[in-house]
Design an enzyme around this catalytic site. Structure first.
Site, PDB file in Angstrom:
ATOM      1  N   SER A 166      27.584  12.482   3.456  1.00 36.71           N
ATOM      2  CA  SER A 166      28.325  12.642   2.201  1.00 36.71           C
ATOM      3  C   SER A 166      27.451  12.599   0.952  1.00 36.71           C
ATOM      4  CB  SER A 166      29.400  11.576   2.100  1.00 36.71           C
ATOM      5  OG  SER A 166      28.815  10.302   2.075  1.00 36.71           O
ATOM      6  N   HIS A 170      33.787  13.963   6.715  1.00 43.99           N
ATOM      7  CA  HIS A 170      33.511  15.041   5.762  1.00 43.99           C
ATOM      8  C   HIS A 170      33.400  16.381   6.486  1.00 43.99           C
ATOM      9  CE1 HIS A 170      33.078  12.345   2.347  1.00 43.99           C
ATOM     10  NE2 HIS A 170      32.529  11.507   3.217  1.00 43.99           N
ATOM     11  N   LYS A 230      41.053  12.043   3.643  1.00 43.86           N
ATOM     12  CA  LYS A 230      40.264  13.000   2.839  1.00 43.86           C
ATOM     13  C   LYS A 230      40.950  14.368   2.939  1.00 43.86           C
ATOM     14  CE  LYS A 230      35.986  10.344   3.523  1.00 43.86           C
ATOM     15  NZ  LYS A 230      36.087   9.420   2.398  1.00 43.86           N
TER      16      LYS A 230
HETATM   17  N1  PLP Z   1      32.962   7.508   7.396  1.00 45.24           N
HETATM   18  C1  PLP Z   1      32.514   8.286   6.385  1.00 45.24           C
HETATM   19  C2  PLP Z   1      31.371   9.226   6.649  1.00 45.24           C
HETATM   20  C3  PLP Z   1      33.094   8.211   5.110  1.00 45.24           C
HETATM   21  O1  PLP Z   1      32.637   8.967   4.103  1.00 45.24           O
HETATM   22  C4  PLP Z   1      34.170   7.314   4.918  1.00 45.24           C
HETATM   23  C5  PLP Z   1      34.815   7.174   3.586  1.00 45.24           C
HETATM   24  O2  PLP Z   1      34.226   7.154   2.558  1.00 45.24           O
HETATM   25  C6  PLP Z   1      34.605   6.528   5.982  1.00 45.24           C
HETATM   26  C7  PLP Z   1      33.975   6.641   7.208  1.00 45.24           C
HETATM   27  C8  PLP Z   1      35.750   5.592   5.836  1.00 45.24           C
HETATM   28  O3  PLP Z   1      36.938   6.339   5.855  1.00 45.24           O
HETATM   29  P1  PLP Z   1      38.309   5.676   5.395  1.00 45.24           P
HETATM   30  O4  PLP Z   1      38.436   5.938   3.934  1.00 45.24           O
HETATM   31  O5  PLP Z   1      39.366   6.350   6.210  1.00 45.24           O
HETATM   32  O6  PLP Z   1      38.197   4.228   5.713  1.00 45.24           O
END
Ligand code: PLP
Length: 423
Positions: free
Chosen positions: A210, A238, A269
């Site tokens: 990200s 993502h 997302k």
């Molecule tokens: N994994 C990644 C790569 C993320 O970017 C995020 C959120 O920012 C998460 C996990 C966590 O996701 P959630 O918002 O569903 O807890």
């Protein structure tokens, strides 16, 4: 009465010397001093994160509390624009009315409704996997999987730039831990060779990263996994919904859907943006997670409205790939116009488009100046990204119009010239 006493203690007041209340008052006062000093350190380091308050729905055009209307938003993970899609909202309202506000229970006591089972089945079908399990977030899915799956006899090999929730999930497990250099297949191979002594090897990577908008070399990871008899886990937060011809994710994009064993992803997302996460993969693994995974066993069920949103988002994606294709075209427009204007955009073909600037102050003042021109973007600097690699991260959504994209590029060009980022 209790409330009055609590407020006095938090304000540093208390009873007479020697009374239990004065002892706890002193402890709270000491805590306040320590916290204030820590907060001051954060401010001093320039890493304070402030929160802008939005007074409209999530979307390409926002209203900010305190006046700013018609702000063009380029910093949400709302890749497909489904967060405020009318059918997604209607599905949430219908689920709320039919199934109530929430379950007041974990899944295995009395927290499983037909909609939870339907959504799990739909997620598994979407990813072409055997089964799926829902969590309150992908953070929880990542916190739950490694500990439930891996023992001290096993090994996990993790990309050094994996998301914090993967790092935390791995910390919780007792497996042997290897950290390989970011997307460095030679280093992964060396670590896999070393890990041959363990019973089971799991390679864990973000599908798309990200901060840089770069996509994991999954084909090569899967080849190495095959060579060294390892399993592959990817976090598709993502990627789910928009990477690959049908939006299935990085594994579809790179033609390895049958080689990745475990996928964790988010409903918060692209898939409607409400909340929730999941693991999808082999049925015995999902069955085991229902028995052993702590964030699943000890946390409330997803609320029906949230389930309704995600379920409708998946329906829309399975009906047509038009939304994902539209996002890809907008991404291409932004990346090529910005590159032509003279900017360096990190990553490739991903709606996360980091405009690389290097200097932290430059990223901060340019982001501020973009907002003065009605464009909401965020600057990232150390420690979120490495020193000297400050950037403004732009995120493209299927619901940005071509005019929105062009306005953003024009504003970047003006602001870049003004602050010396462009000649
Ligand atoms: N994994 C990644 C790569 C993320 O970017 C995020 C959120 O920012 C998460 C996990 C966590 O996701 P959630 O918002 O569903 O807890």
């Amino acid at each position: 009465m209790w409330r009055g006493a609590a407020v006095r203690v938090l304000r540093g007041g208390g009873g007479g010397a020697g009374s239990p209340r004065s002892a706890s008052g002193a402890a709270v006062a000491q805590l306040r001093r320590r916290l204030e000093s820590e907060l001051e350190d954060i401010r001093g380091a320039g890493t304070w994160k402030s929160e802008r308050i939005i007074s409209s729905r999530q979307g390409p055009h926002l209203r900010l509390a305190g006046g700013g209307a018609g702000i063009l938003n380029f910093c949400a993970n709302n890749y497909l624009g489904l967060s405020s899609h009318p059918e997604v909202i209607r599905a949430a309202v219908e689920a709320l009315e039919k199934f109530g506000a929430g379950l007041s229970s974990v899944r295995f006591i009395c927290g499983t409704q037909s909609i939870h089972k339907d959504l799990e089945e739909k997620i598994a079908r979407f990813h072409q996997r055997e089964d799926a399990i829902l969590y309150a977030s992908c953070f929880d899915a990542n916190a739950g999987i490694f500990e439930a799956l891996l023992t001290p006899e096993d090994a996990v090999l993790s990309d050094e730039l994996n998301h914090a929730s993967i790092i935390d999930g791995i910390r919780l497990c007792k497996a042997n831990k290897y950290r390989y250099k970011h997307m460095d297949m030679q280093d992964l191979e060396t670590k896999l060779q070393d890990a041959q002594k363990h019973r089971l090897r799991l390679v864990a990577s973000d599908g798309a990263f990200s901060m840089d908008g770069d996509i994991a070399p999954l084909r090569e990871i899967c080849q190495l996994a095959q060579k060294y008899d390892a399993l592959v886990f990817i976090d598709e937060c993502h990627a789910t919904g928009f990477l690959g011809p049908n939006g299935r994710g990085t594994d579809e994009l790179l033609g390895v859907m049958d080689k990745v064993t475990i996928i964790n992803s988010t409903l918060g997302k692209a898939l409607g943006g409400a909340a929730g996460g999941y693991t999808t993969g082999p049925k015995p693994l999902i069955d085991l997670l229902r028995q052993r995974s702590r964030p699943y066993l000890f946390s409330n069920s997803l609320p029906p409205a949230v389930v309704g949103c995600a379920s409708k988002a998946l329906d829309l994606l399975m009906e047509s790939n038009a939304i994902a294709q539209s996002m890809a075209a907008k991404t291409q427009r932004f990346r090529s116009k910005m590159t032509a204007a003279g900017f360096t955009i990190s990553g490739k073909d991903h709606p996360i488009c980091p405009v690389m600037l290097g200097d932290a102050r430059l990223a901060a003042v340019m982001a501020e100046d973009m907002l003065n021109r009605g464009i909401y973007v965020i600057g990232f600097s150390y420690p979120v990204v490495p020193k000297g690699k400050a950037r403004i991260r732009v995120q493209i959504s299927a619901v940005h119009s071509d005019e929105d994209i062009d306005r953003c590029v024009e504003a970047f060009t003006e602001v870049g010239r003004k602050h010396g980022a462009l000649p």
